[in-house]
Every structure is written in C-alpha cells, then in structure tokens.
Design a protein around this motif. Sequence first.
Motif, short mmCIF file in Angstrom:
data_model
loop_
_atom_site.label_atom_id
_atom_site.label_comp_id
_atom_site.label_asym_id
_atom_site.label_seq_id
_atom_site.Cartn_x
_atom_site.Cartn_y
_atom_site.Cartn_z
N ASP A 57 -119.12 -24.16 -80.18
CA ASP A 57 -119.27 -25.59 -80.46
C ASP A 57 -118.79 -25.88 -81.87
OD1 ASP A 57 -121.35 -25.12 -82.33
OD2 ASP A 57 -122.92 -25.45 -80.85
N ALA A 58 -118.83 -27.14 -82.26
CA ALA A 58 -118.23 -27.57 -83.53
C ALA A 58 -119.00 -27.09 -84.75
CB ALA A 58 -118.12 -29.10 -83.55
N THR A 59 -120.22 -26.59 -84.59
CA THR A 59 -120.98 -26.05 -85.72
C THR A 59 -120.63 -24.59 -85.99
OG1 THR A 59 -122.85 -25.22 -84.41
CG2 THR A 59 -122.89 -27.55 -85.06
N ASP A 60 -119.84 -24.01 -85.13
CA ASP A 60 -119.54 -22.58 -85.12
C ASP A 60 -118.20 -22.31 -85.83
OD1 ASP A 60 -118.96 -19.94 -84.40
OD2 ASP A 60 -118.49 -20.47 -82.33
N PRO A 61 -118.19 -21.53 -86.90
CA PRO A 61 -116.93 -21.28 -87.62
C PRO A 61 -115.88 -20.53 -86.82
CG PRO A 61 -118.68 -19.84 -88.44
CD PRO A 61 -119.33 -20.84 -87.53
N ALA A 62 -116.28 -19.92 -85.70
CA ALA A 62 -115.32 -19.22 -84.85
C ALA A 62 -114.69 -20.15 -83.80
CB ALA A 62 -115.99 -18.05 -84.15
N SER A 63 -115.17 -21.38 -83.73
CA SER A 63 -114.72 -22.30 -82.69
C SER A 63 -113.45 -23.04 -83.09
CB SER A 63 -115.82 -23.33 -82.41
OG SER A 63 -115.38 -24.30 -81.48
N HIS A 64 -112.60 -23.32 -82.11
CA HIS A 64 -111.39 -24.12 -82.34
C HIS A 64 -111.74 -25.53 -82.82
CE1 HIS A 64 -108.59 -21.61 -79.50
NE2 HIS A 64 -109.09 -20.91 -80.51
N SER A 65 -112.94 -26.00 -82.50
CA SER A 65 -113.33 -27.37 -82.85
C SER A 65 -113.97 -27.48 -84.22
CB SER A 65 -114.29 -27.91 -81.79
OG SER A 65 -115.48 -27.12 -81.75
N PHE A 66 -114.14 -26.38 -84.91
CA PHE A 66 -114.90 -26.36 -86.17
C PHE A 66 -114.30 -27.31 -87.22
CE2 PHE A 66 -116.03 -24.19 -90.29
CZ PHE A 66 -117.39 -24.45 -90.23
N LYS A 67 -112.97 -27.40 -87.27
CA LYS A 67 -112.30 -28.25 -88.28
C LYS A 67 -111.87 -29.60 -87.71
CE LYS A 67 -110.71 -24.42 -91.15
NZ LYS A 67 -109.54 -23.77 -91.80
N GLY A 68 -112.35 -29.94 -86.52
CA GLY A 68 -112.04 -31.24 -85.95
C GLY A 68 -110.96 -31.18 -84.88
N ALA A 69 -110.70 -32.35 -84.31
CA ALA A 69 -109.75 -32.46 -83.20
C ALA A 69 -108.31 -32.41 -83.69
CB ALA A 69 -109.99 -33.74 -82.43
N THR A 70 -107.48 -31.74 -82.92
CA THR A 70 -106.04 -31.67 -83.16
C THR A 70 -105.35 -31.82 -81.81
OG1 THR A 70 -105.85 -29.28 -82.80
CG2 THR A 70 -106.44 -30.01 -85.03
N PRO A 71 -104.04 -32.02 -81.77
CA PRO A 71 -103.35 -32.08 -80.48
C PRO A 71 -103.58 -30.82 -79.65
CG PRO A 71 -101.95 -32.97 -82.18
CD PRO A 71 -103.14 -32.39 -82.89
N ARG A 72 -103.68 -29.66 -80.31
CA ARG A 72 -103.83 -28.39 -79.59
C ARG A 72 -105.20 -28.27 -78.93
NH1 ARG A 72 -105.56 -22.96 -81.08
NH2 ARG A 72 -104.45 -21.38 -79.83
N ASN A 73 -106.26 -28.71 -79.61
CA ASN A 73 -107.60 -28.51 -79.08
C ASN A 73 -108.23 -29.78 -78.51
OD1 ASN A 73 -108.55 -30.08 -81.20
ND2 ASN A 73 -109.38 -28.38 -82.38
N ALA A 74 -107.44 -30.82 -78.31
CA ALA A 74 -107.96 -32.13 -77.89
C ALA A 74 -108.82 -32.04 -76.64
CB ALA A 74 -106.81 -33.11 -77.67
N ALA A 75 -108.43 -31.20 -75.68
CA ALA A 75 -109.18 -31.10 -74.42
C ALA A 75 -110.61 -30.61 -74.65
CB ALA A 75 -108.46 -30.18 -73.45
N MET A 76 -110.81 -29.84 -75.71
CA MET A 76 -112.14 -29.29 -75.99
C MET A 76 -113.14 -30.38 -76.35
SD MET A 76 -113.04 -26.13 -78.55
CE MET A 76 -114.68 -25.39 -78.57
N PHE A 77 -112.66 -31.55 -76.75
CA PHE A 77 -113.53 -32.64 -77.15
C PHE A 77 -113.90 -33.57 -75.99
CE2 PHE A 77 -112.00 -30.99 -81.07
CZ PHE A 77 -113.03 -31.19 -81.97
N GLY A 78 -113.56 -33.15 -74.79
CA GLY A 78 -114.04 -33.85 -73.62
C GLY A 78 -113.07 -34.78 -72.96
N PRO A 79 -113.59 -35.40 -71.89
CA PRO A 79 -114.98 -35.39 -71.45
C PRO A 79 -115.40 -34.03 -70.89
CG PRO A 79 -113.62 -36.48 -69.83
CD PRO A 79 -112.74 -36.21 -71.00
N PRO A 80 -116.72 -33.80 -70.78
CA PRO A 80 -117.19 -32.53 -70.22
C PRO A 80 -116.78 -32.40 -68.76
CG PRO A 80 -119.01 -34.08 -70.43
CD PRO A 80 -117.84 -34.70 -71.13
N GLY A 81 -116.76 -31.15 -68.29
CA GLY A 81 -116.38 -30.90 -66.91
C GLY A 81 -114.88 -30.82 -66.71
#
Length: 202
Positions: A57-81
């Motif tokens: 999750d975004a609180t986790d320094p190992a997560s792709h979302s840790f530094k916010g949304a980018t074009p590469r990780n956009a799908a990780m920000f939802g919607p869920p499912g």
Amino acid sequence: MLRGAMPAPASAPNPCGPAIPTAFFARDANIVARALIGADLRFDGVGGIIVETEAYDATDPASHSFKGATPRNAAMFGPPGRAYVYRSYGIHWCLNLVCGAEGEGSAVLIRAIEPTAGLAEMARRRSLTDPRRLCSGPGRLCQALGIDGSANHVPLDRPPFELFAASGLQPVVAGPRIGITRGTDLPWRYSAKGSKFLSRPQ
C-alpha cells in the motif's frame, strides 16, 4: 503428461466457491492478501489455487504507490477489483489485484498458485514438466497463464479473468516479503501452510 498431475482442460470445473465480487477488494491490502489464499484464479480458463500473496500500500516504502501516482502505476490507484500488471526488471510480467479505496494505491501481488486448470498449456508456455515449478513465482505465474501488459487495468469480475472464493478456511502463514530492499520488516507475505507450490518456503 506432467509428473505428479494429470493434464486438465482449460474448461475444468471450478472446485471452489462462488465468484468473488468487486466489493471483496474494497478492503485493506493485508486483509485481501490473506483472504485470497485458497481462492481459484483463472485467466482465459487457465490457472489454479492461489497459495502465495504479498500486500502493498501507499504507506509502504517497497510499494510502487509510495511516491504517488504515475502513468506506469496508475492502475494501482483503482478502482479496486482490477488488475495491475507491470514488468519487473524489463523481463517478467507480475500480476497484482487492486484493492482498498479508489485513489489509495493498494494492491496484492499474486506470487504463486497451485496449477489445476490448463496444465498442458502452462507446460507448453513454460517449456517444463514439473507442476511445482509452473507457477511458483510471479513471473512464472504470468508466463504460465499468458498474462502480459494487455491485462493491466482489466476488471477481475469478467473474462478473461475468473476468481472464485476459497472453499472453507485456509491455514495461512505470514512472514517477510521476498525480493525487496525496503519494508523488509513487514510480515506482509501470506502463504498456504504446507503448500509445495510456493515461490520460496515461508
């Protein structure tokens, strides 16, 4: 024929419970990661029982979302499912199932499954015969199931994905995640106790 397993057609009947609804994923990543152990995951009819997951999750320094949304990780920000599929080190595709609230940046990495459906097709794609190595790792899993970047952001509640709930309570073991250099103290890796299909023993 694979050693230790009989080939199963891609249309093999689902041995688990009902289809998992989108609402299942609108929860904390660790809750979802644990609850997915024992679920049946298929892509174009090929797949098996989830035996290993990791939560991010975004609180986790190992997560792709840790530094916010980018074009590469956009799908990780939802919607869920939905699926979040990325390429690791430019080589292996990795499948994540997006969870939490929309905009949160949470997902569960599917690290390993026990193959049950479409074993002959998996063996052809992986060029091996040992069923324990077909899907024992996120890159191997995606290769075996034929998952690539085209599945990124695809909803999990419709084809080519199928997800069925685990049948009964699953003994789950938790421990540190694999292949990361940050957040190594977090016990956010979950696996089916005693499974021979894990990417690495717990």
